[in-house]
Enzyme design. Structure first.
Site, PDB file in Angstrom:
ATOM      1  N   MET A  23       0.887  -1.423   0.134  1.00  0.00           N
ATOM      2  CA  MET A  23       0.476   0.247  -0.295  1.00  0.00           C
ATOM      3  C   MET A  23       0.544   1.028   0.127  1.00  0.00           C
ATOM      4  SD  MET A  23      -3.333  -1.317   2.121  1.00  0.00           S
ATOM      5  CE  MET A  23      -2.916  -1.138   4.120  1.00  0.00           C
ATOM      6  N   LEU A  60       9.255  -2.619  11.501  1.00  0.00           N
ATOM      7  CA  LEU A  60       8.932  -2.011  10.391  1.00  0.00           C
ATOM      8  C   LEU A  60       7.230  -1.559   9.964  1.00  0.00           C
ATOM      9  CD1 LEU A  60      11.921  -0.899   8.979  1.00  0.00           C
ATOM     10  CD2 LEU A  60      11.451  -0.698  11.003  1.00  0.00           C
ATOM     11  N   SER A  61       6.669  -0.857  10.049  1.00  0.00           N
ATOM     12  CA  SER A  61       4.813  -0.271   9.471  1.00  0.00           C
ATOM     13  C   SER A  61       5.266   0.632   9.213  1.00  0.00           C
ATOM     14  CB  SER A  61       4.880  -0.692  10.984  1.00  0.00           C
ATOM     15  OG  SER A  61       2.679  -0.211  10.746  1.00  0.00           O
ATOM     16  N   HIS A  84       9.872  -3.641   3.469  1.00  0.00           N
ATOM     17  CA  HIS A  84       8.890  -3.187   2.079  1.00  0.00           C
ATOM     18  C   HIS A  84      10.189  -4.056   1.231  1.00  0.00           C
ATOM     19  CE1 HIS A  84       5.654  -0.909   3.706  1.00  0.00           C
ATOM     20  NE2 HIS A  84       4.934  -2.038   3.167  1.00  0.00           N
TER      21      HIS A  84
HETATM   22  O1  PAF Z   1       0.045  -5.750   3.755  1.00  0.00           O
HETATM   23  C1  PAF Z   1      -0.271  -4.969   2.994  1.00  0.00           C
HETATM   24  O2  PAF Z   1       0.391  -3.702   2.804  1.00  0.00           O
HETATM   25  C2  PAF Z   1      -1.486  -5.251   2.572  1.00  0.00           C
HETATM   26  O3  PAF Z   1      -2.775  -5.656   3.213  1.00  0.00           O
HETATM   27  C3  PAF Z   1      -1.752  -6.098   1.358  1.00  0.00           C
HETATM   28  C4  PAF Z   1      -1.312  -6.857   0.425  1.00  0.00           C
HETATM   29  C5  PAF Z   1      -0.666  -4.341  -0.166  1.00  0.00           C
HETATM   30  C6  PAF Z   1      -3.674  -5.436   0.493  1.00  0.00           C
HETATM   31  O4  PAF Z   1      -3.976  -4.215  -0.256  1.00  0.00           O
END
Ligand code: PAF
Length: 279
Positions: A26, A181-182, A33
């Site tokens: 997202m 991390l978030s 990420h």
């Molecule tokens: O984990 C996330 O960032 C979201 O839940 C995902 C898997 C991209 C789905 O929108």
């Protein structure tokens, strides 16, 4: 890196690719990420990432509107990681008409833990992930273990629906003080950021107690929740579950040494953090 927003253009671009490794996100990308992108690269080629803040998985009082959107910075990070295509659909691209067909996980797994506190969340996730898979047609897709229940639900969904995509789980990426991390960490004030690693410390305390032979998981959970509450947190749950199905372990499970995981969600100020630790 090609940045594509339309589903048709994406299909054209990826036509004939049989080994695509996909990382759905997202956005508001951080090192966690980027570690998923690196793992994806080890499992396939090309690497495709997506950025889409999926309205369907947010409750009416949740942070959809204020969810951090940092597209330009995200693009630069993905370019450095050698991502081949970034799929970044608009809401109109993704949901040109109301998304009435949905994918709903089964009650046992879908309504517990996050499913209990965020009704509709996993239906929103499963629906968008199925749609993203249909657009990208990946051979593998990478999801972080930080969202442990999401990873399990997506993996079960892919298996039960016979999707041709293997789901790969990536270890949680932590700051030096242990905080997972978030993107939501960005909401924390500096005092809250200093307090935030206490959640992971509590998970470690629970894991140690269970490893030391504690046979009353409810008492261990309660102690951790009380500790968090005493420091000003508002815990939703600290819960010891079986890794296999995220159900509570029986006495026989504990006796047999069934693999466990402890999962927690708690609010610090206005920010809700989640984390987990395999025991
Ligand atoms: O984990 C996330 O960032 C979201 O839940 C995902 C898997 C991209 C789905 O929108």
């Amino acid at each position: 890196m090609k940045i594509i927003s339309s589903i048709d253009d994406l299909r054209d671009q990826l036509h004939g690719q049989l080994r695509t490794a996909f990382v759905p996100t997202m956005g508001n990308l951080h090192e966690g990420h980027l570690s998923l992108m690196r793992l994806a690269r080890r499992h396939g080629d090309p690497v495709v990432a997506s950025i889409f803040v999926n309205r369907l998985q947010f409750g009416p009082n949740e942070d959809f509107d204020k969810y951090p959107r940092t597209f330009q910075a995200d693009v630069e990070k993905l370019e450095k990681e050698g991502v081949y295509v970034l799929f970044a659909p608009t809401e109109k691209d993704m949901y040109p008409e109301p998304q009435e067909y949905r994918v709903r996980p089964p009650d046992g797994l879908g309504n517990t833990l996050e499913g209990e506190f965020r009704p509709g969340f996993f239906e929103g996730v499963c629906t968008v992930v199925t749609k993203l898979f249909s657009c990208v047609q990946p051979r593998v897709a990478v999801f972080g273990k930080k969202d442990y229940q999401q990873l399990m639900i997506v993996r079960n969904m892919a298996r039960q629906l016979g999707l041709p995509t293997e789901i790969i789980g990536a270890e949680t990426y932590r700051a030096d003080d242990g905080l997972a991390l978030s993107s939501r960490n960005g909401y924390l004030s500096s005092e809250e950021r200093a307090e935030a690693p206490v959640l992971y410390q509590q998970l470690n305390g629970v894991a140690e107690a269970m490893r030391a032979g504690e046979r009353d998981p409810l008492a261990v959970e309660r102690r951790a929740m009380e500790h968090l509450a005493a420091r000003g947190w508002k815990p939703d749950y600290v819960s010891i579950r079986k890794r296999i199905d995220l159900q509570a372990p029986s006495a026989a499970d504990l006796e047999a040494g069934t693999p466990l995981v402890v999962l927690a969600a708690a609010k610090l100020g206005n920010t809700r953090l989640i984390d987990n630790l395999e025991i």
